[in-house]
Design a protein around this motif. Structure first.
Motif: not given
Length: 1119
Positions: A717-720, A765-767, A780-782, A805-806
């Protein structure tokens, strides 16, 4: 001939224009060289006793620590060292200096030292393969170079030649080490550089102390026929785990190229193998050759194939295998098999490495799957029942994932084509030759005179850029998103994973421009006559091993393939035009990059996700005004670094220290730091060395360096989370740049995230549009999806996947100019590992456990013999255990809030008699369902596992009550002293299956010392009866003794009185008897004696008559 570069034609005007285009492309890069001089670090390994010697370099062979530092540390009486500690040192130093173009190294090093330059050395230890034997950890230690004057004769007053020195540390379980050297920011600018310093386990010391290879004999001449007109071949090894690399393919010679520095230097070795050739009906051989066709290197074992024969050799690595002495000679395996090919397995798994041997002849269709664990090699024949060929004929035994088309598809001008079965085909046959799989990206490649790729092994994409007239010979993958392809005609192609565009690097216009620029720079690593030996990736960079012929002299060199520069040159040469401005033409270029600036922002601290543990160890300060170190001060540096790493290794113990830091015991000496500083300030430091305690510590707060970590570990459940900043438009100097609307920005740049396992991880991904800056900020939230991993030990059995990431349209078009050359932008591939991250552990919180137990039980009684490392607990008290979750990487430590199962898995009345319990005994001693009266403990908690076999505990549990029932091992423990019995319980604590908050299977095994155990009723009654009988007997004897004592004393005195009287009467008669034959003198003496005797007898008689009742009070006469 197979050249690595084109033949050198005359420089025509067109090629001169390509060079001009290259200069115009990167003006900052080329013009900056006028101001920033090109300097490069040099690092060599030297032995401990060779410090200060010039022109010396040693091999990494000796691994035993040095025990000669006691004489140095014994002088440091007023220093933060322990005089009772035995300090050891490492057997090697790293000698560091640098050089710049056009000036001697000695002058440059002196200049750097005088301007404050100090090299910073970061040593990274690669984790071992076998995590069952060694703990998985990502360990680094950062050191600072200590200046030392050369021992060579010098006419100068202070110094002629000097270098910087640091210890070269060694860690058990690690044979691959990376040494990164950087500058401290003072003095001249020297580019960062990485060196491979690996342990070579294929050397042995001779009687004259020289080193010789155990695999064969070294050949000191590189004959041109070994390399000229010889095809290149792949370099096969276990990625990131191999200290020694080998490369075969030398025609008609049983020789290989061997290196332990990734071909920075190398050796040509003739192997000690029998070179026999056995041909038979089932194993036909057209011809015999001594050539080593296939060579594979693993962590400690080398494999080769010569003809149909397979050999392996295991090196001597005491840091890996402890008692392993290596194989000593080449071992032939699969002696009765006909092997046509050895194939590598690039990734290790489950604590082992693997190779594959493909068969031919009567066993065509079988694979011998080799497993290497701790240097032990075993092979298994697969498939077990029937071969692949037989399975295809029988059917219903093999699952066919995909059928390769017979002919190459017709892409009709497209870059790629999805193969659905409805496409048209050319008349060129598809000739498959091999497969390649990337475990991080889950990409499967099938290659031959084509290239297919697939993410799911079922749907394949045909990459149409690769010409069907060519045929691929081998692939080279960086496992970081880059792949190079070598064809049968030695062409080099490049592919960025996640894209479908392939680029031809050699031969190409970009290569010609690069060659022309190298001629202008008079480079020594490019010649008209050269042959590529192999192509490989090292630290995400592509390198060639090339044989150069120059002035009839051959040379084998390793050189970098500048992929970014080649792509940049090709882009310019293909997309330029002339634009008329007034009366003249100007040269213009088309920029296809959708952005001008790309930056990573809001990066979290990297250690949480990269799991890198880092220590810092600066050299001790010397009192000498010049600042140069002596041999003793360097020896002190060796001992302190060794001691620091010892503290790290000893910190992994079940009982948690009061302070969560491996250096806290040593840091207690900081209280006297002011005193040590006072001594140093007055030049009174012992040994002229001042040790600053703040220079030896563990670093927990590393900051992000504007780039993604090398790898990302995700727990449940962790995020980067991070941000990508993209600016649209050129880097113009106009004061009023044209601003774009949000819709225009949205259509210009777009960011995508490709996940190798979308079922396991997700990306959001939120812009955000920054219109006033013509920029877009992507957040970006992974995150982990909590679905693809059960529970595992720290660092074990991690699920390998990746995130790509592209930026749309950036592949091959976007580059960033840096002082190290252009760098590709727009594509970032990061490996992601899902599971329990390395560096997390469960520890017994003995400090809080003692406090809470004392509070709840209103008292605490320790053992009679107090052990501060293992306090005792009283049997009759309720036991409340508490545990800590400690993060060895970030320094976090907190109470374990999850659920766990506690089991007693061993025990004994003393430390020497502790034994392990069987599974059946563990169930009886710990399960609440036990009916055999064997329970050791119980609890009032009612929560149990699903099968009700064991109790589930937590930090809120009601405690443990010790039982030790009659069939338990602690029942009726016999005391060995007058104190109550004691027992040592071996306790296992695990959260596996009962704690759903983490992927970590926290397993802790520790000893618990319990005293005051009760005796059994039978033994207690027996002891009571024996004790009572002894007591009553003693009392009875005392009474009897008191009653009979006066009578016995009276009788004894009477007896002694009678004896004395008898003795005296006999003496009287003896002295009064006459002696006629004696002389006068004798008569006189007899008369005197008679008188004296008569007088004494009469006195005794009178006394006896006068006071007979006082006989008891007088002391009898003793003669």
């Amino acid at each position: 001939m197979y050249p690595a570069g084109p033949a050198w034609p005359k420089l025509r005007v067109l090629r001169a224009m390509w060079a001009l285009l290259a200069v115009l492309l990167a003006p900052g890069r080329l013009w900056a060289k006028e101001d920033i001089q090109e300097c490069i670090w040099h690092v060599v390994l030297i032995k401990f006793e060779a410090v200060g010697e010039e022109g010396r370099s040693d091999r990494f062979f000796d691994l035993e620590p040095l025990e000669t530092l006691d004489s140095v540390f014994s002088l440091l009486v007023d220093a933060p060292t322990d005089q009772n500690e035995k300090y050891l040192g490492f057997p090697y130093y790293l000698k560091i200096n640098y050089s710049c173009g056009g000036e001697s190294s000695e002058a440059q090093v002196r200049k750097g030292h005088l301007t404050g330059l100090k090299p910073l050395v970061l040593v990274t230890f690669q984790s071992p393969v076998n995590f069952h034997r060694w703990k998985i950890e990502q360990l680094q230690i950062q050191m600072e170079g200590a200046p030392f004057r050369s021992k060579e004769r010098c006419n100068a007053e202070e110094v002629c030649a000097m270098s910087w020195y640091t210890p070269m540390p060694i860690k058990n379980g690690s044979v691959v080490m990376y040494v990164d050297v950087s500058s401290n920011g003072l003095g001249p600018f020297v580019q960062n550089k990485r060196f491979h310093v690996n342990i070579n386990g294929f050397l042995q010391k001779q009687q004259d102390n020289t080193l010789q290879f155990t695999v064969g004999n070294e050949i000191f001449s590189l004959i041109p026929r070994y390399f000229i007109n010889v095809p290149s071949r792949p370099l096969w090894h276990t990625v990131d785990q191999t200290p020694v690399l080998i490369l075969g393919g030398i025609p008609d010679e049983k020789s290989v190229l061997l290196t332990d520095t990734s071909f920075t230097d190398f050796f040509l070795v003739e192997l000690n193998i029998d070179s026999c050739w056995v041909g038979s009906f089932y194993c036909p051989q057209a011809s015999f050759t001594a050539t080593i066709y296939d060579a594979i290197a693993t962590e400690s074992t080398l494999f080769i194939r010569q003809n149909q024969l397979v050999y392996y050799f295991t090196g001597t690595y005491v840091t890996l295998h402890e008692s392993n002495q290596g194989s000593g000679s080449w071992v032939r395996v699969l002696a009765n098999e006909c092997i046509k090919k050895l194939c590598p397995v690039y990734a290790h798994s489950n604590g082992s490495e693997y190779v594959m041997a493909l068969t031919t002849g009567k066993r065509e269709g079988y694979v011998h799957f080799g497993t290497i664990t701790d240097g032990r090699v075993s092979f298994e024949l697969l498939p077990r029942q029937r071969s692949v060929c037989e399975g295809l004929q029988v059917g219903n035994h093999l699952a066919i994932l995909y059928t390769i088309p017979e002919f190459i598809p017709d892409a009709r001008g497209l870059e790629f084509l999805m193969l659905l079965g409805t496409e048209s085909h050319t008349t060129f046959l598809m000739v498959p030759k091999g497969m390649f799989y990337n475990q991080y990206s889950n990409l499967l490649y099938i290659w031959g005179n084509f290239l297919l790729q697939s993410y799911n092994y079922e749907n394949f994409i045909y990459l149409a850029d690769f010409p069907k007239e060519q045929s691929i010979k081998y692939l080279v993958n960086s496992f970081r998103g880059d792949m190079a392809i070598v064809t049968e005609t030695e062409e080099i192609w490049y592919l960025l994973e996640g894209s479908y565009r392939m680029y031809k690097l050699f031969p190409s216009r970009g290569w010609e421009v690069h060659i022309n620029l190298q001629v202008m720079h008079q480079s020594s690593v490019y010649t008209p006559n050269e042959t590529m030996v192999t192509l490989f990736y090292e630290d995400t960079k592509l390198y060639q091993l090339v044989y150069l012929m120059k002035n009839q002299q051959g040379q084998l060199v390793k050189r970098h393939v500048p992929v970014e520069q080649l792509l940049m040159y090709q882009q310019l040469s293909n997309h330029y035009f002339f634009e008329r401005q007034g009366s003249h033409l100007t040269l213009s270029f088309t920029n296809f990059c959708p952005f001008s600036v790309m930056r990573l922002r809001d990066l979290p601290n990297p250690q949480v996700y990269s799991r890198q543990e880092r220590y810092q160890a600066r050299p001790p300060r010397v009192v000498e005004p010049s600042g140069f170190h002596s041999e003793n001060s360097l020896a002190v540096y060796q001992g302190l670094v060794y001691y620091l790493l010892c503290l790290h290794s000893e910190y992994h113990k079940p009982y948690a220290d009061p302070v969560h830091d491996s250096t806290w015991r040593w840091s207690n000496k900081k209280q006297d730091q002011d005193y040590y500083f006072y001594l140093a300030s007055n030049s009174q430091s012992p040994g002229n060395v001042y040790i600053d305690m703040a220079s030896y510590e563990k670093i927990y707060d590393l900051k992000a360096d504007y780039e993604l970590p090398e790898r990302i570990f995700l727990d449940k459940g962790t995020s980067y989370v991070f941000s990508v900043f993209l600016r649209v438009g050129g880097q113009s100097l106009e004061f009023t740049p044209e601003l774009l609307t949000s819709e225009e920005l949205k259509s210009t740049v777009d960011l995508g995230v490709v996940l190798a396992d979308p079922g396991c991880i997700e990306a959001v991904v939120r812009q955000k549009f920054l219109i006033n800056r013509n920029s877009v900020l992507f957040r970006v939230t992974l995150s982990d999806k909590r679905s693809c991993f059960d529970q595992g030990l720290s660092g074990h059995h991690l699920l390998e996947t990746s995130m790509l990431l592209k930026v749309a349209g950036a592949v091959g078009h976007c580059f960033q100019n840096t002082h190290q050359g252009p760098r590709m932008q727009g594509n970032l591939m990061v490996p992601v590992l899902i599971g329990c991250p390395p560096g997390k552990r469960l520890a017994f919180d003995i400090t809080y456990t003692l406090q809470y137990n004392r509070l709840q039980n209103k008292h605490y009684f320790d053992c009679v013999r107090v052990d501060p490392e293992m306090p005792c607990f009283l049997f009759r008290d309720v036991f409340y255990p508490f545990f800590l979750i400690q993060d060895l990487v970030t320094g976090d430590s907190g109470s374990f809030q999850g659920s766990y199962v506690l089991k007693v898995v061993g025990g004994g009345p003393t430390l020497d008699t502790i034994r392990e319990y069987s599974e059946e005994e563990i169930y009886r001693f710990n399960s609440p369902l036990d009916k055999t009266h064997s329970l050791i403990w119980t609890t009032k908690n009612t929560t149990t596992t699903k099968d009700s076999a064991f109790n589930i505990m937590s930090h809120q549990s009601l405690g443990i009550e010790w039982l030790c029932l009659e069939n338990s091992p602690c029942y009726d423990t016999i005391p060995h002293t007058i104190f109550a019995p004691e027992f040592f319980f071996k306790v296992l604590v695990s959260n596996r299956g009962v704690d759903k908050s983490t992927y970590c299977d926290y397993q802790l095994v520790f000893l618990l010392h319990i005293h005051g155990l009760p005796l059994s009723a039978k033994r207690a009654f027996f002891i009571l009866m024996v004790s009572s009988s002894v007591f009553i007997g003693l009392v009875t004897l005392y009474i009897i003794f008191c009653l009979l004592l006066p009578v016995m004393v009276k009788a004894w005195n009477s007896l002694r009185w009678k004896i004395n009287n008898i003795i005296m009467s006999e003496s009287y008669y003896t002295y009064t008897s006459p002696s006629r034959n004696c002389s006068g003198t004798s008569e006189t003496r007899s008369t005197v004696s008679s008188r004296v005797g008569s007088s004494a007898s009469s006195k005794v008689a009178e006394a006896n008559q006068r006071a007979p009742e006082q006989t008891w009070k007088k002391k009898p006469l003793v003669t």
